[in-house]
Design a protein around this motif. Structure first.
Motif, PDB file in Angstrom:
ATOM      1  N   ARG A 164     -77.062 -44.794  77.466  1.00  0.00           N
ATOM      2  CA  ARG A 164     -77.936 -44.374  76.368  1.00  0.00           C
ATOM      3  C   ARG A 164     -77.929 -42.858  76.168  1.00  0.00           C
ATOM      4  O   ARG A 164     -78.775 -42.325  75.462  1.00  0.00           O
ATOM      5  CB  ARG A 164     -79.364 -44.849  76.644  1.00  0.00           C
ATOM      6  N   VAL A 165     -76.961 -42.188  76.772  1.00  0.00           N
ATOM      7  CA  VAL A 165     -76.975 -40.732  76.775  1.00  0.00           C
ATOM      8  C   VAL A 165     -76.906 -40.150  75.377  1.00  0.00           C
ATOM      9  O   VAL A 165     -77.639 -39.220  75.033  1.00  0.00           O
ATOM     10  CB  VAL A 165     -75.845 -40.185  77.671  1.00  0.00           C
ATOM     11  N   ASP A 166     -76.022 -40.671  74.525  1.00  0.00           N
ATOM     12  CA  ASP A 166     -75.866 -40.097  73.185  1.00  0.00           C
ATOM     13  C   ASP A 166     -77.173 -40.173  72.394  1.00  0.00           C
ATOM     14  O   ASP A 166     -77.583 -39.198  71.747  1.00  0.00           O
ATOM     15  CB  ASP A 166     -74.745 -40.814  72.431  1.00  0.00           C
ATOM     16  N   ASP A 167     -77.811 -41.334  72.437  1.00  0.00           N
ATOM     17  CA  ASP A 167     -79.090 -41.462  71.739  1.00  0.00           C
ATOM     18  C   ASP A 167     -80.153 -40.578  72.376  1.00  0.00           C
ATOM     19  O   ASP A 167     -81.007 -40.011  71.672  1.00  0.00           O
ATOM     20  CB  ASP A 167     -79.551 -42.923  71.741  1.00  0.00           C
ATOM     21  N   ARG A 223     -84.370 -38.019  71.562  1.00  0.00           N
ATOM     22  CA  ARG A 223     -85.557 -37.846  72.390  1.00  0.00           C
ATOM     23  C   ARG A 223     -86.304 -36.581  71.964  1.00  0.00           C
ATOM     24  O   ARG A 223     -85.695 -35.577  71.588  1.00  0.00           O
ATOM     25  CB  ARG A 223     -85.173 -37.756  73.860  1.00  0.00           C
ATOM     26  N   PRO A 224     -87.631 -36.611  72.048  1.00  0.00           N
ATOM     27  CA  PRO A 224     -88.396 -35.433  71.625  1.00  0.00           C
ATOM     28  C   PRO A 224     -88.291 -34.290  72.626  1.00  0.00           C
ATOM     29  O   PRO A 224     -88.023 -34.491  73.810  1.00  0.00           O
ATOM     30  CB  PRO A 224     -89.834 -35.964  71.576  1.00  0.00           C
ATOM     31  N   THR A 226     -87.005 -55.322  77.364  1.00  0.00           N
ATOM     32  CA  THR A 226     -86.511 -56.142  78.468  1.00  0.00           C
ATOM     33  C   THR A 226     -87.407 -56.058  79.699  1.00  0.00           C
ATOM     34  O   THR A 226     -87.634 -57.053  80.373  1.00  0.00           O
ATOM     35  CB  THR A 226     -85.080 -55.736  78.840  1.00  0.00           C
ATOM     36  N   ASP A 227     -87.870 -54.870  80.050  1.00  0.00           N
ATOM     37  CA  ASP A 227     -88.800 -54.712  81.175  1.00  0.00           C
ATOM     38  C   ASP A 227     -89.845 -53.653  80.821  1.00  0.00           C
ATOM     39  O   ASP A 227     -90.238 -52.845  81.642  1.00  0.00           O
ATOM     40  CB  ASP A 227     -88.070 -54.360  82.473  1.00  0.00           C
ATOM     41  N   TYR A 228     -90.263 -53.700  79.573  1.00  0.00           N
ATOM     42  CA  TYR A 228     -91.170 -52.681  79.046  1.00  0.00           C
ATOM     43  C   TYR A 228     -92.460 -52.583  79.854  1.00  0.00           C
ATOM     44  O   TYR A 228     -92.903 -51.492  80.208  1.00  0.00           O
ATOM     45  CB  TYR A 228     -91.491 -52.964  77.590  1.00  0.00           C
ATOM     46  N   SER A 270     -84.465 -45.632  74.813  1.00  0.00           N
ATOM     47  CA  SER A 270     -85.391 -46.157  75.812  1.00  0.00           C
ATOM     48  C   SER A 270     -84.681 -47.175  76.693  1.00  0.00           C
ATOM     49  O   SER A 270     -83.958 -48.052  76.200  1.00  0.00           O
ATOM     50  CB  SER A 270     -86.584 -46.826  75.122  1.00  0.00           C
ATOM     51  N   SER A 271     -84.898 -47.084  77.986  1.00  0.00           N
ATOM     52  CA  SER A 271     -84.154 -47.915  78.934  1.00  0.00           C
ATOM     53  C   SER A 271     -84.476 -49.392  78.796  1.00  0.00           C
ATOM     54  O   SER A 271     -83.687 -50.242  79.213  1.00  0.00           O
ATOM     55  CB  SER A 271     -84.444 -47.454  80.363  1.00  0.00           C
TER      56      SER A 271
END
Length: 259
Positions: free
Chosen positions: A17-20, A25-26, A167-169, A214-215
């Motif tokens: 998720r690095v590019d996003d 990310r703020p 998924t595991d929020y 978000s993971s």
């Protein structure tokens, strides 16, 4: 992002998720650094160790203000992203390390910072390591952007979307420290805390990227991925004004010494 806590595997869970993360990310409100300087006496000649630095968002804030920064990050793709973004800053370097094993020398830094990462740490092990690397009189500052869960149709709808598709929020959300836990972690060494309003104005592409950073967002190929994006599109269309939605945060910070 610094310590493995099965089944979350925090050191690796952002690798895809690095590019996003870099794009969407703020950052953190300027008032946060102003508060550290004005209320806590943090000075630009202090050596900063930014632990769990990720892609370097928090490191950049200090570099722009003239601080020397060592970014400590165990996730290789995120660390490479920080190095690629910040390599031109002569006062910056990144190291492969964790909150419980930074690899830094004893009494070598003046300020340990943790931005949006403390919830991944083993709190006791991190405290021991921070105490080891801090110089006498040094400070720890821990902060995070806390997304507002209510107050607007969009915020409430976004929270419902995460509850439905994440998924595991729930497991991740439960890890975030509350004010009481932070006060207990600092104990008698706590020197102050503050809260600042912050936010992002996001068009749909940016909102999609923010979600996918978000993971717990189902990735491409997951059976919930496309339904989640469809629900996001519908939420955006219902709530957008002049082509954007307001993604609102409260940025909370705690600072103190380890005594």
């Amino acid at each position: 992002m610094a310590d493995v806590h099965p089944p979350l595997h925090a050191t690796a869970r952002f690798s895809d998720r690095v590019d996003d993360y870099v794009r969407y990310r703020p950052d953190y409100p300027p008032a946060l650094l102003d508060w550290l300087q004005r209320e806590q006496g943090v000075d630009a000649d202090w050596q900063v160790a930014d632990v769990g630095a990720g892609t370097g968002i928090s490191s950049r804030m200090f570099l722009d203000a003239g601080y020397p920064v060592i970014a400590v990050e165990p996730n290789a793709p995120m660390r490479r992203a920080a190095e690629g973004w910040l390599h031109a800053c002569k006062a910056f370097r990144a190291v492969d390390g964790r909150a419980d094993a930074t690899g830094l020398a004893d009494a070598s830094v003046d300020l340990v910072t943790v931005a949006q990462a403390f919830h991944w740490f083993d709190e006791d092990a991190a405290r021991r390591e921070f105490a080891r690397i801090l110089r006498p009189g040094g400070l720890v500052a821990i902060w995070w952007n806390s997304r507002r869960l209510s107050g607007t149709r969009f915020l409430e709808g976004y929270e419902a979307l995460l509850q439905t598709f994440g998924t595991d929020y729930a497991s991740v959300a439960e890890r975030y420290a509350d004010d009481g836990r932070m006060r207990a972690w600092f104990g008698a060494g706590l020197r102050g805390s503050a809260c600042f309003a912050h936010g992002q104005q996001l068009d749909f592409e940016a909102l999609r990227g923010r979600l996918m950073s978000s993971s717990y967002a189902p990735p491409v190929g997951h059976p919930q991925h496309e339904p989640m994006l469809q629900a996001l599109r519908e939420l955006f269309d219902r709530c957008a004004e002049r082509g954007t939605v307001s993604f609102d945060y409260d940025t909370r910070i705690f600072a103190g010494q380890l005594v």
